[in-house]
Design a protein around this motif. Sequence first.
Motif, mmCIF file in Angstrom:
data_model
loop_
_atom_site.group_PDB
_atom_site.id
_atom_site.type_symbol
_atom_site.label_atom_id
_atom_site.label_comp_id
_atom_site.label_asym_id
_atom_site.label_seq_id
_atom_site.Cartn_x
_atom_site.Cartn_y
_atom_site.Cartn_z
ATOM 1 N N HIS A 10 0.804 -1.122 0.014
ATOM 2 C CA HIS A 10 -0.132 0.148 0.028
ATOM 3 C C HIS A 10 0.753 1.324 0.125
ATOM 4 N N VAL A 11 2.018 1.113 0.667
ATOM 5 C CA VAL A 11 3.132 2.262 0.466
ATOM 6 C C VAL A 11 3.226 2.656 -0.867
ATOM 7 N N LEU A 12 3.288 1.491 -1.836
ATOM 8 C CA LEU A 12 3.781 1.818 -3.282
ATOM 9 C C LEU A 12 2.336 2.513 -3.999
ATOM 10 N N ARG A 13 1.280 1.852 -3.332
ATOM 11 C CA ARG A 13 0.261 2.570 -3.973
ATOM 12 C C ARG A 13 0.072 3.952 -3.766
ATOM 13 N N HIS A 14 0.323 4.238 -2.437
ATOM 14 C CA HIS A 14 0.294 5.893 -2.105
ATOM 15 C C HIS A 14 1.312 6.402 -2.934
ATOM 16 N N SER A 15 2.453 5.831 -3.081
ATOM 17 C CA SER A 15 3.538 6.688 -3.802
ATOM 18 C C SER A 15 2.966 6.945 -5.182
ATOM 19 N N PHE A 16 2.391 5.935 -5.911
ATOM 20 C CA PHE A 16 2.014 5.897 -7.026
ATOM 21 C C PHE A 16 0.762 7.316 -7.256
ATOM 22 N N ALA A 17 -0.096 7.301 -6.184
ATOM 23 C CA ALA A 17 -1.048 8.476 -6.137
ATOM 24 C C ALA A 17 -0.297 9.752 -6.039
ATOM 25 N N SER A 18 0.591 9.763 -5.095
ATOM 26 C CA SER A 18 1.130 11.135 -4.665
ATOM 27 C C SER A 18 2.170 11.597 -5.811
ATOM 28 N N HIS A 19 2.839 10.715 -6.325
ATOM 29 C CA HIS A 19 3.781 11.170 -7.424
ATOM 30 C C HIS A 19 2.954 11.651 -8.682
ATOM 31 N N LEU A 20 1.929 10.980 -9.035
ATOM 32 C CA LEU A 20 1.153 11.263 -10.176
ATOM 33 C C LEU A 20 0.358 12.635 -9.880
ATOM 34 N N LEU A 21 -0.117 12.627 -8.787
ATOM 35 C CA LEU A 21 -0.779 14.080 -8.485
ATOM 36 C C LEU A 21 0.319 15.133 -8.466
ATOM 37 N N GLN A 22 1.552 14.705 -8.094
ATOM 38 C CA GLN A 22 2.502 15.962 -8.105
ATOM 39 C C GLN A 22 2.443 16.635 -9.402
ATOM 40 N N SER A 23 2.700 15.439 -10.400
ATOM 41 C CA SER A 23 3.125 15.743 -11.676
ATOM 42 C C SER A 23 1.770 16.249 -12.609
ATOM 43 N N SER A 24 0.838 15.962 -12.329
ATOM 44 C CA SER A 24 -0.469 15.983 -13.283
ATOM 45 C C SER A 24 -1.291 17.204 -12.482
ATOM 46 N N GLY A 25 -1.332 17.191 -11.281
ATOM 47 C CA GLY A 25 -2.585 17.901 -10.578
ATOM 48 C C GLY A 25 -3.994 17.526 -10.916
ATOM 49 N N ASP A 26 -4.113 16.369 -11.394
ATOM 50 C CA ASP A 26 -5.499 16.013 -11.868
ATOM 51 C C ASP A 26 -5.892 14.859 -10.934
ATOM 52 N N LEU A 27 -6.711 15.404 -10.132
ATOM 53 C CA LEU A 27 -7.294 14.619 -8.793
ATOM 54 C C LEU A 27 -8.319 13.723 -9.682
ATOM 55 N N ARG A 28 -9.062 14.153 -10.407
ATOM 56 C CA ARG A 28 -10.208 13.095 -11.123
ATOM 57 C C ARG A 28 -9.535 11.957 -11.597
ATOM 58 N N ALA A 29 -8.593 12.219 -12.385
ATOM 59 C CA ALA A 29 -7.734 11.088 -13.081
ATOM 60 C C ALA A 29 -7.267 10.268 -12.172
ATOM 61 N N VAL A 30 -6.605 10.647 -10.995
ATOM 62 C CA VAL A 30 -5.998 10.044 -10.176
ATOM 63 C C VAL A 30 -7.197 8.952 -9.316
ATOM 64 N N GLN A 31 -8.267 9.551 -9.122
ATOM 65 C CA GLN A 31 -9.459 8.715 -8.434
ATOM 66 C C GLN A 31 -9.702 7.652 -9.330
ATOM 67 N N GLU A 32 -9.646 7.777 -10.396
ATOM 68 C CA GLU A 32 -10.293 6.680 -11.627
ATOM 69 C C GLU A 32 -9.308 5.828 -11.591
ATOM 70 N N LEU A 33 -8.024 6.161 -11.540
ATOM 71 C CA LEU A 33 -6.800 5.000 -11.537
ATOM 72 C C LEU A 33 -6.869 4.175 -10.321
ATOM 73 N N LEU A 34 -7.139 5.021 -9.127
ATOM 74 C CA LEU A 34 -7.068 4.248 -8.020
ATOM 75 C C LEU A 34 -8.396 3.401 -7.835
ATOM 76 N N GLY A 35 -9.285 3.626 -8.456
ATOM 77 C CA GLY A 35 -10.591 2.984 -8.338
ATOM 78 C C GLY A 35 -11.167 3.298 -6.914
ATOM 79 N N HIS A 36 -11.258 4.600 -6.651
ATOM 80 C CA HIS A 36 -11.834 5.189 -5.588
ATOM 81 C C HIS A 36 -13.353 5.455 -5.852
ATOM 82 N N ALA A 37 -14.434 5.124 -4.930
ATOM 83 C CA ALA A 37 -15.595 5.324 -5.330
ATOM 84 C C ALA A 37 -16.008 6.939 -5.238
ATOM 85 N N SER A 38 -15.421 7.435 -4.169
ATOM 86 C CA SER A 38 -15.682 8.853 -4.034
ATOM 87 C C SER A 38 -14.302 9.477 -3.901
ATOM 88 N N ILE A 39 -14.301 10.982 -4.443
ATOM 89 C CA ILE A 39 -13.270 11.580 -4.771
ATOM 90 C C ILE A 39 -12.654 12.232 -3.476
#
Length: 327
Positions: free
Chosen positions: A269-298
């Motif tokens: 799960h640390v790698l999952r968190h790292s994936f999300a954090s690093h992607l968000l830092q680079s893109s700033g696209d919270l909605r895309a990160v939500q879709e990639l992680l499979g979160h039901a709620s943003i």
Amino acid sequence: MGRAAPATREPVAGVLPPEALAYLEHVRVEKRLAARTHTLYTLDLHKLVAFAQSAGIGLLALQAPHIRRFVAQMHSAGRSPRGIALILSGWRGFFDWAAKQALVPLNPVDGVRAPRAPKPLPKALAVEDALQLVNHKDEEADPWIESRDAAMAELLYGSGLRVAELVGLDIAPGPDTERLARGWIDLAAGEAHVLGKGSKRRIVPVGSAALRALQAWLELRPQAFAQAQTVEPALFIGRRGARLTTQSVWLRLRERARQAGLTSSVHPHVLRHSFASHLLQSSGDLRAVQELLGHASISTTQIYTRLDFQHLAQAYENAHPRARRKR
């Protein structure tokens, strides 16, 4: 059942009124509480009586607004939300008993909740540490094990999969229909089809580094079936050909992190968190990160914005003309 004692529970001076003493005798005899738990109940009632006296009101005359005020006072004094919740539980038990004895018309603690404990931030690796982990190669290790573990690390970090989604992957959708597999890798398309929480399917991209690692692993994977009776469809397997368990992935990833020289605790799960954090830092696209992680709620995904606050604040400080401080 008794409850565990908090780290500190200071005694409160004073004499308890008869109704409080009667309740404590009731729980000692009827509920047969452990001595330590009975002591905690006593301290909770001493505290409640002290609060009531400071408000100039009798113990049995307390109302919900008084209880809420006491909660606010404890919170502002630094008591933890968990500690307050335990104290409220003790008070609630007293007033439940008092209501059954017709001493009070209703329980003033009902509906009063302790303050919410702050959600801990998910732990993410620094980009350099994440790359150090996935790029690590143990030249002395079994090439079959090393290839498999490298592919797992690349996929966890590169696609943000949950560990259950990772071990659920098969090498193909199935012989007849995609529904036969929990998940699978489509190397040609560069995609992972996963079955997430709530049995929801989603497709996530697989990066070029992960694809190379997977291709290398799939070339060596058949070695496990040289003497096997059946062929397991799982993408990630052990030496005997059985699908890896989530616990096995945890252990292998922890060992890989140790060999790579990382001092921080690393698990899937640390790698999952790292994936999300690093992607968000680079893109700033919270909605895309939500879709990639499979979160039901943003709102679940938004916790990653807190991880990057210092990074964003520094960017603001460096870039915005109104943020620059005079030197």
